[in-house]
Design a protein around this motif. Structure first.
Motif, PDB file in Angstrom:
ATOM      1  N   ILE A  89       0.605  -1.220   0.091  1.00 12.26           N
ATOM      2  CA  ILE A  89      -0.098   0.134   0.349  1.00 12.26           C
ATOM      3  C   ILE A  89       1.231   1.366   0.227  1.00 12.26           C
ATOM      4  CG2 ILE A  89      -1.710   1.521   1.767  1.00 12.26           C
ATOM      5  CD1 ILE A  89      -2.759  -1.419   2.749  1.00 12.26           C
ATOM      6  N   ASP A  90       1.902   1.633   0.666  1.00 12.86           N
ATOM      7  CA  ASP A  90       2.150   1.998   0.696  1.00 12.86           C
ATOM      8  C   ASP A  90       3.643   2.759  -0.565  1.00 12.86           C
ATOM      9  OD1 ASP A  90       2.352   2.842   3.351  1.00 12.86           O
ATOM     10  OD2 ASP A  90       4.127   2.166   3.880  1.00 12.86           O
ATOM     11  N   ARG A  95       3.361   6.263  -5.180  1.00  9.86           N
ATOM     12  CA  ARG A  95       3.185   6.266  -6.882  1.00  9.86           C
ATOM     13  C   ARG A  95       1.777   7.412  -7.227  1.00  9.86           C
ATOM     14  NH1 ARG A  95       5.980   1.728  -5.669  1.00  9.86           N
ATOM     15  NH2 ARG A  95       7.579   1.451  -7.669  1.00  9.86           N
ATOM     16  N   GLY A  96       0.836   7.462  -5.966  1.00 19.83           N
ATOM     17  CA  GLY A  96      -0.259   8.309  -6.675  1.00 19.83           C
ATOM     18  C   GLY A  96      -1.229   7.152  -6.799  1.00 19.83           C
ATOM     19  N   VAL A  97      -1.266   5.670  -6.531  1.00 17.02           N
ATOM     20  CA  VAL A  97      -1.712   4.820  -7.065  1.00 17.02           C
ATOM     21  C   VAL A  97      -2.821   4.263  -5.148  1.00 17.02           C
ATOM     22  CG1 VAL A  97      -1.953   2.626  -7.416  1.00 17.02           C
ATOM     23  CG2 VAL A  97      -0.384   4.180  -8.471  1.00 17.02           C
ATOM     24  N   LYS A  98      -4.753   4.312  -5.420  1.00 22.98           N
ATOM     25  CA  LYS A  98      -5.380   4.298  -5.078  1.00 22.98           C
ATOM     26  C   LYS A  98      -5.508   2.765  -4.687  1.00 22.98           C
ATOM     27  CE  LYS A  98      -6.501   8.542  -3.455  1.00 22.98           C
ATOM     28  NZ  LYS A  98      -6.697   8.955  -2.222  1.00 22.98           N
ATOM     29  N   ALA A 180      -5.286   1.457   2.854  1.00 24.57           N
ATOM     30  CA  ALA A 180      -6.416   1.232   2.646  1.00 24.57           C
ATOM     31  C   ALA A 180      -7.077   2.377   1.701  1.00 24.57           C
ATOM     32  CB  ALA A 180      -7.403   0.101   2.408  1.00 24.57           C
ATOM     33  N   ASP A 181      -7.780   1.913   1.116  1.00 22.12           N
ATOM     34  CA  ASP A 181      -8.907   2.680   0.510  1.00 22.12           C
ATOM     35  C   ASP A 181     -10.187   3.049   0.048  1.00 22.12           C
ATOM     36  OD1 ASP A 181      -6.465   5.494  -0.434  1.00 22.12           O
ATOM     37  OD2 ASP A 181      -6.087   3.447  -1.451  1.00 22.12           O
ATOM     38  N   PRO A 208     -14.708   9.187   6.734  1.00 16.46           N
ATOM     39  CA  PRO A 208     -15.057   9.518   5.722  1.00 16.46           C
ATOM     40  C   PRO A 208     -14.648   9.733   3.942  1.00 16.46           C
ATOM     41  CG  PRO A 208     -13.488  11.454   6.993  1.00 16.46           C
ATOM     42  CD  PRO A 208     -13.370   9.888   7.587  1.00 16.46           C
ATOM     43  N   HIS A 209     -14.010   9.520   4.303  1.00 19.24           N
ATOM     44  CA  HIS A 209     -13.090   9.974   2.320  1.00 19.24           C
ATOM     45  C   HIS A 209     -12.860   8.007   1.878  1.00 19.24           C
ATOM     46  CE1 HIS A 209     -12.593  14.081   2.812  1.00 19.24           C
ATOM     47  NE2 HIS A 209     -11.204  13.705   3.366  1.00 19.24           N
TER      48      HIS A 209
END
Length: 441
Positions: A89-90, A95-98, A180-181, A208-209
């Motif tokens: 995840i890190d 890399r800007g990847v969710k 995690a997103d 919330p996101h």
């Protein structure tokens, strides 16, 4: 609505098969095999493709394929440990990847500890209310229980039990705390929307996101968003219409599906796809390989949130069979690095890059409205209206053996942005050709 999701194009994979793990759980007491690191070698490939979201299939301890979870708090030892996931995840976030995790909360494997307690203690188990049980029924376990769609090894949870909602909420928060997103909710269509509302509303109090995607194959798609609290659901209707229209040379079906898609898109951003871990791969589904580009042109131009199933961007083939091990062809192991892929798939990869690049240059497409401008059995054109008032796009698809010229449309065609190598004016599309045109506002 979590607006960050509007900018994500997902690359989805099934981790257990992707890394070549054993098809069944390791023996108790076995040392974990740290295979999640195998995925880190593919992150630059994902980004170069144009994606910025990694949608992982099941990664929690299970008995076989991952959808028979036995412990939602433990990474499957075939993949590694919690630290391996946090590291992945890190690396994605740098890399800007969710990162999207797969939550199997409709049912569990028989090895799930609360169900094992029920097997041992029957009515006396404090977990008896977690499942839909019939202690008066005959059966090999001495009682009956509701399973998932006839699969006895998948034990359905009782979603009317508040403790089950509390458990799922706690699991979701646990992994969101670790970076995690969001969550893909497996078999969401089989779970009451009231349950999803209870879980998502509780999770969002602390996260919330967080973004929630429901797997909904059939049913009232919008209700899972408006009443269930989900952010998006899978757009299976459009998936079917894309390949079926191309195979049948019947664009009326696709036009109908896009009308439906428009209705869905008024309430939420549907997750669009032409392949996933549960269906025959697009390259095998299409009767004519020349129409692969047509399907992708639809995927990457209509509103919603596109998802690419790992391998489809290389033109992988594979058929889904309704039998034991029927997913084997569509869930192959991948090599250690992209450099080991066969050379013949890279033209399809570059086609994906071109279409994803087009979508990135026109970010309003996530909110675009579709207006059909030409429709017959073998030729179809639709105008993507820019909601911001700027120039729009027109997509032209031709599956006939003859050239097609698009009649005049509202707004003059400025230029062809992408398409097959046809000569003539931008509106001229050759046999089995396609084009994406820019038109004035």
């Amino acid at each position: 609505m979590n607006t960050w999701a509007d900018h994500v194009i997902w690359w989805q994979l099934h981790p257990i098969s992707f890394v070549g793990a054993e098809p069944a759980a390791l023996s108790p007491g076995s040392e974990p095999v740290h295979r999640l690191g195998h995925l880190q070698g593919w992150l630059d490939y994902l980004v170069e493709l144009g994606c910025n979201g990694l949608a992982l299939g099941p990664i929690f301890a299970s008995e076989t394929h991952g959808y028979d979870t036995v412990d939602h708090y433990r990474i499957d030892p075939r993949l590694g440990e919690e630290d391996d996931l946090v590291r992945l995840i890190d690396d994605c976030h740098r890399r800007g990847v969710k990162v999207l995790l797969d939550g199997v909360f409709n049912h569990v494997g028989r090895g799930f500890a609360p169900f094992q307690d029920v097997l041992a203690r029957r009515r006396e188990s404090p977990y008896a209310s977690w499942f839909r049980l019939d202690f008066d029924a005959d059966g090999p376990d001495g009682f009956g229980y509701t399973d998932f769609e006839g699969h006895r090894h998948l034990v359905a949870l009782n979603h009317a039990e508040p403790q089950v909602a509390d458990y799922v909420t706690a699991v979701a928060r646990h992994w969101l705390d670790r970076g995690a997103d969001g969550w893909r909710l497996d078999a969401a269509y089989a779970v009451p929307v009231e349950f999803w509302h209870a879980v998502t509303s509780q999770v969002r109090r602390t996260h919330p996101h967080a973004w929630f995607l429901g797997e909904v194959i059939h049913g009232d798609y919008a209700r899972f968003v408006t009443e269930g609290g989900l952010d998006s659901v899978t757009q299976y209707e459009l998936w079917k219409a894309i390949w079926s229209s191309l195979n049948d040379r019947n664009f009326f079906e696709l036009s109908w599906a896009l009308d439906r898609h428009e209705d869905f898109a008024e309430n939420y951003r549907p997750l669009t796809f032409v392949g996933n871990h549960d269906v025959t791969r697009l390259a095998s589904k299409l009767d004519d390989e020349r129409h692969l580009a047509h399907a992708l042109a639809v995927l990457f131009t209509v509103s919603g949130l596109p998802s690419v199933y790992a391998g489809d961007e290389q033109g992988f083939r594979g058929v889904k069979y309704e039998r034991a091990d029927g997913d084997a062809e569509i869930r192959p192991a991948f090599p250690g690095t992209p450099a080991a892929l066969a050379p013949y798939g890279w033209p399809v990869y570059r086609l994906h890059q071109d279409l994803i690049g087009l979508r990135r240059r026109h970010p309003w497409l996530v909110r675009a409205r579709v207006k059909v401008v030409h429709l017959d059995n073998t030729a179809f054109a639709y105008h993507l209206v820019n909601p911001d008032g700027g120039p729009g796009l027109v997509v032209v698809l031709n599956v006939s053996d003859h050239p097609f010229t698009l009649p005049s449309v509202s707004g003059s065609a400025r230029r062809r942005l992408l398409g097959s190598a046809d000569s003539g004016a931008p509106e001229d599309v050759g046999p089995h050709g396609w084009a994406v045109l820019e038109v004035s506002a």
